[in-house]
Design an enzyme around this catalytic site. Sequence first.
Site, PDB file in Angstrom:
ATOM      1  N   HIS A 113       0.819  -1.216   0.000  1.00 29.16           N
ATOM      2  CA  HIS A 113       0.000   0.000   0.000  1.00 29.16           C
ATOM      3  C   HIS A 113       0.855   1.269   0.000  1.00 29.16           C
ATOM      4  O   HIS A 113       0.357   2.352  -0.301  1.00 29.16           O
ATOM      5  CB  HIS A 113      -0.990  -0.006   1.184  1.00 29.16           C
ATOM      6  CG  HIS A 113      -0.400   0.319   2.519  1.00 29.16           C
ATOM      7  ND1 HIS A 113      -0.119  -0.642   3.473  1.00 29.16           N
ATOM      8  CD2 HIS A 113      -0.054   1.504   3.087  1.00 29.16           C
ATOM      9  CE1 HIS A 113       0.363  -0.066   4.559  1.00 29.16           C
ATOM     10  NE2 HIS A 113       0.417   1.241   4.346  1.00 29.16           N
ATOM     11  N   ASP A 143      -0.089  -7.664   1.572  1.00 33.81           N
ATOM     12  CA  ASP A 143       0.309  -6.252   1.558  1.00 33.81           C
ATOM     13  C   ASP A 143       1.828  -6.099   1.603  1.00 33.81           C
ATOM     14  O   ASP A 143       2.359  -5.284   2.354  1.00 33.81           O
ATOM     15  CB  ASP A 143      -0.345  -5.500   2.725  1.00 33.81           C
ATOM     16  CG  ASP A 143      -0.226  -3.980   2.576  1.00 33.81           C
ATOM     17  OD1 ASP A 143       0.069  -3.520   1.454  1.00 33.81           O
ATOM     18  OD2 ASP A 143      -0.401  -3.267   3.577  1.00 33.81           O
ATOM     19  N   SER A 217       4.651   2.653   7.831  1.00 34.93           N
ATOM     20  CA  SER A 217       4.279   1.473   7.042  1.00 34.93           C
ATOM     21  C   SER A 217       5.443   0.985   6.201  1.00 34.93           C
ATOM     22  O   SER A 217       6.088   1.764   5.495  1.00 34.93           O
ATOM     23  CB  SER A 217       3.095   1.797   6.124  1.00 34.93           C
ATOM     24  OG  SER A 217       1.917   1.932   6.852  1.00 34.93           O
TER      25      SER A 217
END
Length: 489
Positions: A113, A143, A217
């Site tokens: 992402h 992911d 992230s």
Amino acid sequence: MSAAAAALVATLALTGAPAAARSAPESFADLAETLLPAVVNVSTTQVLRDEDNSQQDLEEMFKDFFDRQQRGDGDNGGNGGGDNGRQPEPRRATSLGSGFIIDPSGYIVTNNHVIEGADQITVRLHDDSELEAKIIGIDTKTDLALLKVEPKSPLPAVQWGDSDKARIGDWVLAIGNPFGLGGSVTAGIVSARQRDINAGPYDEFIQTDASINRGNSGGPMFDMDGGVIGINTAIFSPSGGSVGIGFAIPSNLARTVIDQLREYGHARRGWLGVRIQSVSPELAEGLRLPAAKGALVANVTAGGPADAAGIKQGDVILEFNGHAIDEMRRLPRVVAETPINQDVPVVIWRQGDKKTLSVKVGELAEETEQASAQPSSTKPSTAPNNSGKVDLLGLVVTELTQGLRDQYKLEADVAGVLVSSVDPNGAAAEKGLQEGDVIIEVDQKAVKTPADVKKRVDDAKSNGYRVVTLLVYRGGDFQWVAVRIDNKG
């Protein structure tokens, strides 16, 4: 020593429990100094189209505002004063994330992402130098993404750790790029393991209270030996900032996927060919299973690995390739991580006995979901003569005829009895059975007539059982349902 204290000492000696918790490290400085050079900032640029989500415009507006405040350049040179007849420049959205180097030649791990939809990816190293990155492979189900840069000299890299050895309460370090600040180190503990946050089919996140914010992230979570045991991926936060609940993909899951992305450009997963459901206490009772654990097989794909190995509807998978399947959701991950074409032992529970079968694992292919047949809204005015009332369950079942198959759009190979009505106050209604359902089996025995259903239920009651299990077909899917016998009947 008092009697109570003596008893406590004796208890600790017997259980082997530690007398005191392990002290916190005096400092994380040496470890952080070693690891920081291998953690990178990942920034992406994407050209916005008119149909792109307006949320991107909002994020870009805020980023431009803060950038101008930092630079002190006001309106960015007065470009807001009209276009003077020129075509407006394409709008661009940027996003920031983190990553870490796993190979000195320039392989970098991050979240999918972070780089999804990017037209350009730039990696900033610890020394503030920047390199353009290309995507080697992505995996949306976990992911994860693997990037590659071309450095002029070998880069500092980190090693994978063993996430299975991480225990609740262990110290961890998180390093990343929160809010674009770069190389930030936070510390915390493993708060929980195997968290399912509905992010994907293989959720088994490590939860931590180490501070993780937007921009973290794709960054690494380290154990105290400096091994990567997780990839920081998500946070739970009503405010958008860290509230001490962060989630990381376990390294043992990530490493397998990353290795496959590097070798094949995509993830290759093991495939068993079953549809499963969890085992509730009532289902366990109906299946005569000693404990509510395992993965209950609701359907078997014809010609798949499970079918070839002899796994059947109603089997409960208790172990797969030496891994205990205590919860249903553990099975997909264990199967996915198993090498393709490998023969593995599978322990099942079938009609009161344990059996061990050998399964040759297949390869999971991306499949387009097929539309399911939906029952017709037309209802029969009266039940046909070949119907039977099952008072102990609170329903009426009817033998399947071609007319009923046409009415409810049932495939020709669906064999069983049709539920023609359900007592709204009965046990079957409590479990969600409804008109148009087809009961295929009762207590793992096939039924073809209403009399078959009634006999199976009566047999269960006479044998002292409180629950029967029904294999129910609805809208193209099979499901096992445990229905309590109404002994008032």
